[in-house]
Enzyme design. Structure first.
Site, short mmCIF file in Angstrom:
data_model
loop_
_atom_site.label_atom_id
_atom_site.label_comp_id
_atom_site.label_asym_id
_atom_site.label_seq_id
_atom_site.Cartn_x
_atom_site.Cartn_y
_atom_site.Cartn_z
N ASP A 67 0.96 -1.22 0.05
CA ASP A 67 0.14 -0.20 0.06
C ASP A 67 0.84 0.83 -0.03
O ASP A 67 1.84 1.20 0.07
CB ASP A 67 -0.83 -0.02 0.94
CG ASP A 67 -0.09 0.17 2.56
OD1 ASP A 67 1.33 -0.44 2.84
OD2 ASP A 67 -1.35 -1.37 3.35
N ASN A 136 -7.53 -2.13 14.76
CA ASN A 136 -8.76 -2.76 13.86
C ASN A 136 -8.96 -3.71 12.66
O ASN A 136 -10.08 -3.31 11.93
CB ASN A 136 -10.15 -1.48 13.04
CG ASN A 136 -8.84 -1.04 12.29
OD1 ASN A 136 -7.88 -1.29 10.79
ND2 ASN A 136 -9.19 -0.19 10.96
N HIS A 138 -7.28 -4.46 10.08
CA HIS A 138 -6.81 -4.00 8.95
C HIS A 138 -5.63 -4.87 8.35
O HIS A 138 -4.48 -4.69 8.97
CB HIS A 138 -7.63 -2.81 8.57
CG HIS A 138 -6.32 -1.98 8.61
ND1 HIS A 138 -5.52 -0.19 9.11
CD2 HIS A 138 -4.54 -2.37 8.80
CE1 HIS A 138 -5.62 -0.44 9.31
NE2 HIS A 138 -3.87 -0.77 9.30
N GLU A 143 -10.01 -1.84 5.24
CA GLU A 143 -10.28 -1.20 6.16
C GLU A 143 -11.47 -2.09 6.30
O GLU A 143 -11.85 -3.02 5.26
CB GLU A 143 -10.93 0.16 5.85
CG GLU A 143 -9.16 0.75 6.25
CD GLU A 143 -8.61 1.09 7.26
OE1 GLU A 143 -8.82 0.50 8.47
OE2 GLU A 143 -8.27 2.59 7.53
C1 GLP Z 1 -0.68 0.16 7.65
C2 GLP Z 1 0.04 -0.66 7.02
C3 GLP Z 1 -0.63 -1.77 7.59
C4 GLP Z 1 -0.01 -2.12 9.38
C5 GLP Z 1 -0.41 -1.43 10.09
C6 GLP Z 1 0.02 -1.81 11.57
O1 GLP Z 1 -1.44 1.29 8.50
N1 GLP Z 1 -0.81 0.08 6.22
O2 GLP Z 1 -0.09 -2.80 6.75
O3 GLP Z 1 0.40 -3.84 9.11
O4 GLP Z 1 -0.69 -0.01 9.85
O5 GLP Z 1 1.33 -0.84 11.94
P1 GLP Z 1 1.80 -1.27 12.94
O6 GLP Z 1 2.99 -2.31 12.68
O7 GLP Z 1 3.10 0.28 12.64
O8 GLP Z 1 1.18 -1.58 14.21
#
Ligand code: GLP
Length: 245
Positions: A67, A136, A138, A143
């Site tokens: 992404d 959440n 995702h 989402e």
């Molecule tokens: C982000 C990314 C995800 C990631 C998630 C968790 O928004 N788009 O790919 O897995 O949130 O992030 P973190 O590892 O910083 O908790």
């Protein structure tokens, strides 16, 4: 689903790095699906160390990232292109031409989504997809919603994701409101999927996603249906699962 339990995020990173290293050794011309966020940083550090020790060669590896924020180009220090370059790509011998991330500053986001799906197909799909998980639940930026969206698409980020990611920006107002994310189809079609979850902040998402029903309101829950899915989680992230009580 296979669960690998780690004592902390560092050990979880090492376990996930072993799975990726095994993939690269077994098939040097592989396609890795890569993730951003804090979670994979330990994994990337381990891969860099293995490369520097002469144990891993990324020269034939192709990568597709999950992404990118809409509106952030690779020169923006919170873009995922920047993240990948500084936290992994510039420190290993992957060919930059073989690394792919959705273009966040494209003039035509819908066309970019179609291009990205065609690109993944032209590479033969993903051999190993690495994932984190949002609070959440995702995956990528898929989402919670009424339906799983198969294609790469432009997504309106939820308030929960905007607040969770505000820690990386000067203020919450600077967090982009939209992103381009790989859809559920390319993730599910990956031949192997490895999701890393660490910390108590992910415990509810992990419990809901992997010990609850499969529902688009909990996007990661779809991974229960994947034939080769490994959850690498530390004790904190597993603290709400039935086996931990
Ligand atoms: C982000 C990314 C995800 C990631 C998630 C968790 O928004 N788009 O790919 O897995 O949130 O992030 P973190 O590892 O910083 O908790």
């Amino acid at each position: 689903m296979k669960v690998i339990r780690a004592k902390d995020s560092c050990e979880a990173g090492a376990f996930a790095a072993e799975l990726i290293a095994a993939q690269v050794k077994q098939k040097p011309v592989c396609v890795l699906g890569l993730a951003t966020g804090s979670t994979p940083l330990d994994t990337y550090a381990q891969l860099i160390a293995a490369y520097r020790a002469g144990e891993l060669d990324f020269s034939c590896v192709r990568s597709v990232n999950l992404d990118e924020y809409v509106g952030l180009g690779p020169d923006h220090d919170q873009s995922y292109a920047w993240f990948m370059w500084h936290n992994l790509f510039e420190r290993i011998n992957i060919d930059p031409h073989n690394t792919h991330i959705p273009d966040g500053i494209t003039a035509n986001p819908d066309a970019e989504c179609q291009r990205y799906d065609a690109l993944i197909a032209s590479l033969g799909g993903v051999d190993l997809q690495l994932l984190g998980i949002g609070p959440n639940a995702h995956i990528g930026f898929n989402e919670p919603g009424d339906a799983f969206i198969p294609e790469t698409h432009v997504v309106e980020l939820t308030d929960s994701t905007i607040s969770a990611n505000a820690r990386f920006f000067a203020s919450v107002d600077q967090v982009p409101r939209q992103a381009i994310t790989m859809g559920i189809r390319a993730i599910l079609q990956a031949r192997k999927v490895v999701l890393i979850a660490t910390g108590t902040g992910k415990a509810k998402a992990v419990c809901d996603a992997f010990w609850g029903p499969v529902t688009p309101m909990v996007p990661a829950s779809i991974l229960q249906l994947h034939p080769d899915f490994t959850l690498v989680a530390d004790d904190d992230a597993l603290s709400l699962t039935p086996s931990s009580n």
